[in-house]
Design a protein around this motif. Structure first.
Motif, PDB file in Angstrom:
ATOM      1  N   LEU A 106     125.263 -38.200 -48.847  1.00  0.00           N
ATOM      2  CA  LEU A 106     126.342 -38.736 -49.791  1.00  0.00           C
ATOM      3  C   LEU A 106     126.910 -37.293 -50.297  1.00  0.00           C
ATOM      4  O   LEU A 106     126.113 -36.441 -50.740  1.00  0.00           O
ATOM      5  CB  LEU A 106     125.770 -39.386 -50.931  1.00  0.00           C
ATOM      6  N   GLU A 107     128.195 -37.044 -50.380  1.00  0.00           N
ATOM      7  CA  GLU A 107     129.070 -36.191 -50.802  1.00  0.00           C
ATOM      8  C   GLU A 107     129.853 -36.302 -51.870  1.00  0.00           C
ATOM      9  O   GLU A 107     130.117 -35.603 -52.816  1.00  0.00           O
ATOM     10  CB  GLU A 107     129.998 -35.489 -49.666  1.00  0.00           C
ATOM     11  N   THR A 108     130.214 -37.704 -52.028  1.00  0.00           N
ATOM     12  CA  THR A 108     131.385 -38.160 -53.349  1.00  0.00           C
ATOM     13  C   THR A 108     130.717 -39.252 -54.047  1.00  0.00           C
ATOM     14  O   THR A 108     130.388 -40.199 -53.258  1.00  0.00           O
ATOM     15  CB  THR A 108     132.876 -38.211 -52.680  1.00  0.00           C
ATOM     16  N   LEU A 109     130.547 -39.387 -55.319  1.00  0.00           N
ATOM     17  CA  LEU A 109     129.989 -40.175 -56.059  1.00  0.00           C
ATOM     18  C   LEU A 109     130.892 -40.664 -57.275  1.00  0.00           C
ATOM     19  O   LEU A 109     130.998 -39.911 -57.812  1.00  0.00           O
ATOM     20  CB  LEU A 109     128.496 -40.108 -56.344  1.00  0.00           C
ATOM     21  N   VAL A 110     131.487 -41.949 -57.137  1.00  0.00           N
ATOM     22  CA  VAL A 110     132.508 -42.308 -58.362  1.00  0.00           C
ATOM     23  C   VAL A 110     131.857 -43.342 -58.998  1.00  0.00           C
ATOM     24  O   VAL A 110     131.732 -44.298 -58.194  1.00  0.00           O
ATOM     25  CB  VAL A 110     133.995 -42.123 -57.811  1.00  0.00           C
ATOM     26  N   VAL A 111     131.820 -43.333 -60.095  1.00  0.00           N
ATOM     27  CA  VAL A 111     131.213 -44.552 -60.899  1.00  0.00           C
ATOM     28  C   VAL A 111     131.889 -45.034 -62.108  1.00  0.00           C
ATOM     29  O   VAL A 111     132.285 -44.002 -63.035  1.00  0.00           O
ATOM     30  CB  VAL A 111     129.802 -44.214 -61.566  1.00  0.00           C
ATOM     31  N   ASN A 112     132.672 -46.263 -62.034  1.00  0.00           N
ATOM     32  CA  ASN A 112     133.178 -46.829 -63.063  1.00  0.00           C
ATOM     33  C   ASN A 112     132.611 -47.190 -64.082  1.00  0.00           C
ATOM     34  O   ASN A 112     132.133 -48.552 -63.739  1.00  0.00           O
ATOM     35  CB  ASN A 112     134.508 -47.749 -62.601  1.00  0.00           C
ATOM     36  N   ASN A 113     132.214 -46.886 -65.187  1.00  0.00           N
ATOM     37  CA  ASN A 113     131.228 -47.329 -66.095  1.00  0.00           C
ATOM     38  C   ASN A 113     132.066 -48.561 -66.985  1.00  0.00           C
ATOM     39  O   ASN A 113     133.143 -48.610 -67.221  1.00  0.00           O
ATOM     40  CB  ASN A 113     130.800 -46.600 -67.219  1.00  0.00           C
ATOM     41  N   LEU A 114     131.213 -49.621 -67.154  1.00  0.00           N
ATOM     42  CA  LEU A 114     131.826 -50.829 -67.905  1.00  0.00           C
ATOM     43  C   LEU A 114     131.389 -50.990 -69.252  1.00  0.00           C
ATOM     44  O   LEU A 114     130.042 -50.452 -69.355  1.00  0.00           O
ATOM     45  CB  LEU A 114     131.451 -52.292 -66.902  1.00  0.00           C
ATOM     46  N   GLU A 115     131.860 -51.637 -70.052  1.00  0.00           N
ATOM     47  CA  GLU A 115     131.220 -51.939 -71.588  1.00  0.00           C
ATOM     48  C   GLU A 115     130.879 -50.686 -72.221  1.00  0.00           C
ATOM     49  O   GLU A 115     129.978 -50.732 -73.215  1.00  0.00           O
ATOM     50  CB  GLU A 115     130.207 -53.182 -71.148  1.00  0.00           C
ATOM     51  N   GLY A 116     131.582 -49.668 -71.926  1.00  0.00           N
ATOM     52  CA  GLY A 116     131.153 -48.581 -72.890  1.00  0.00           C
ATOM     53  C   GLY A 116     129.896 -47.806 -72.182  1.00  0.00           C
ATOM     54  O   GLY A 116     129.384 -47.112 -73.078  1.00  0.00           O
ATOM     55  N   SER A 117     129.379 -48.140 -71.143  1.00  0.00           N
ATOM     56  CA  SER A 117     127.853 -47.753 -71.067  1.00  0.00           C
ATOM     57  C   SER A 117     128.067 -46.153 -70.393  1.00  0.00           C
ATOM     58  O   SER A 117     129.203 -45.709 -69.964  1.00  0.00           O
ATOM     59  CB  SER A 117     127.389 -48.416 -69.775  1.00  0.00           C
ATOM     60  N   CYS A 118     126.887 -45.717 -70.570  1.00  0.00           N
ATOM     61  CA  CYS A 118     126.765 -44.148 -70.131  1.00  0.00           C
ATOM     62  C   CYS A 118     125.771 -44.261 -69.093  1.00  0.00           C
ATOM     63  O   CYS A 118     124.427 -44.413 -69.410  1.00  0.00           O
ATOM     64  CB  CYS A 118     126.441 -43.102 -71.256  1.00  0.00           C
ATOM     65  N   MET A 119     126.049 -43.716 -67.800  1.00  0.00           N
ATOM     66  CA  MET A 119     125.169 -43.595 -66.974  1.00  0.00           C
ATOM     67  C   MET A 119     124.336 -42.413 -66.925  1.00  0.00           C
ATOM     68  O   MET A 119     124.608 -41.228 -67.113  1.00  0.00           O
ATOM     69  CB  MET A 119     126.029 -43.632 -65.489  1.00  0.00           C
ATOM     70  N   VAL A 120     122.970 -42.714 -67.015  1.00  0.00           N
ATOM     71  CA  VAL A 120     121.910 -41.600 -67.055  1.00  0.00           C
ATOM     72  C   VAL A 120     121.589 -41.134 -65.592  1.00  0.00           C
ATOM     73  O   VAL A 120     121.453 -42.009 -64.682  1.00  0.00           O
ATOM     74  CB  VAL A 120     120.247 -42.187 -67.609  1.00  0.00           C
TER      75      VAL A 120
END
Length: 288
Positions: A106-120
């Motif tokens: 994996l070279e590119t990782l894009v995450v659209n967080n929902l409901e104001g969550s913060c990805m740990v």
């Protein structure tokens, strides 16, 4: 045979369960197991059922699922797609599942967080040695339960990582040397959060001057009072955006001496307790 597919689903036109078979390994969809690229643009939201799977799409190199809100089971199945190089997902999850440690390409990782969550960025994140581009609406390196970094090895480095945003860090002493783990960043957006019962004068900022290849920096602070960034800036900077900070004339002088700076953006900043900023002197120092 098709090796890539882009999907725009409209549930008003046909029934998902009867007609859409890419995510169902029980259907006769011989082309699916040969797909290298799959993209879902919009329309699914929470439509995918328990019958939907990803594990049979094992040759995928590019997977864009920003049109789907992933269930925990689908998120976990992505970890079986070991050939992935490019991944976009939309999720409510608070962290990446352990199965993501299998995504060694994996070279590119894009995450659209929902409901104001913060990805740990959980420990599996540190095993993705080929990562170059990480973009999230909100991510953090600190486990909220123990308020400590998720990295398990102090000597570990993600040396290929070039882009990282938006990362939220607590304004504590533990973060001062945190960017030693990403020594070759070129684009960084970081927000410093105020700790409970902590005044702006006690806020600690991470050292950014150690990022010798950094070209674009967005630095902000999320509190009512203005904290002062006292460290230096990388000499390689071309774009610098500061928001919610207090700037002294010494800080402005350091910015003026950045040899490669092309763009400076200041938003909601205080300059030396409200004194007038002599912009002519600033630009004169830039040209000297």
């Amino acid at each position: 045979m098709a090796r890539g597919i882009t999907i725009r689903y409209d549930q008003r036109l046909f029934d998902l369960e009867e007609n859409f078979v890419v995510f169902n390994p029980e259907k006769k969809n011989h082309y699916a197991k040969h797909l290298l690229t799959l993209k879902v643009i919009y329309g699914f939201k929470d439509c995918l059922s328990y019958k939907s799977h990803l594990k049979h799409l094992r040759l995928l190199k590019s997977l864009d699922l920003k049109g789907i809100t992933l269930t925990d089971s689908l998120l976990n199945e992505i970890g079986m797609l070991v050939h992935l190089k490019y991944l976009i997902i939309r999720t409510k999850a608070k962290s990446l599942p352990p199965s993501f440690s299998n995504l060694c390409n994996l070279e590119t990782l894009v995450v659209n967080n929902l409901e104001g969550s913060c990805m740990v960025l959980s420990p599996c994140f540190w095993s993705l040695a080929k990562l170059r581009d990480v973009r999230m609406e909100c991510c953090t390196l600190f486990d909220p339960d123990i308020n400590e970094p998720t990295v398990l090895d102090e000597d570990l480095r993600l040396e290929n990582l070039r882009t990282l945003y938006v990362i939220y860090l607590p304004g504590s002493e533990d973060t001062e040397d945190i960017f030693k783990w990403f020594p070759n960043l070129q684009i960084l957006e970081v927000c410093i959060e105020q700790l409970p019962d902590c005044s702006a004068e006690k806020i600690c900022f991470p050292r950014l001057d150690v990022l010798n290849e950094l070209e674009e920096l967005h630095l902000s602070a999320s509190w009512d009072s203005f904290g002062e960034y006292t460290h230096g800036f990388p000499l390689s900077l071309k774009t610098l955006k500061l928001r919610g900070l207090a700037l002294t004339y010494d800080t402005l002088s350091r910015i003026a001496r950045l040899p490669n700076l092309e763009e400076l953006i200041l938003e909601y900043t205080i300059i030396e307790e409200g004194k007038e900023w002599n912009m002519e002197a600033f630009f004169a120092e830039r040209s000297s």
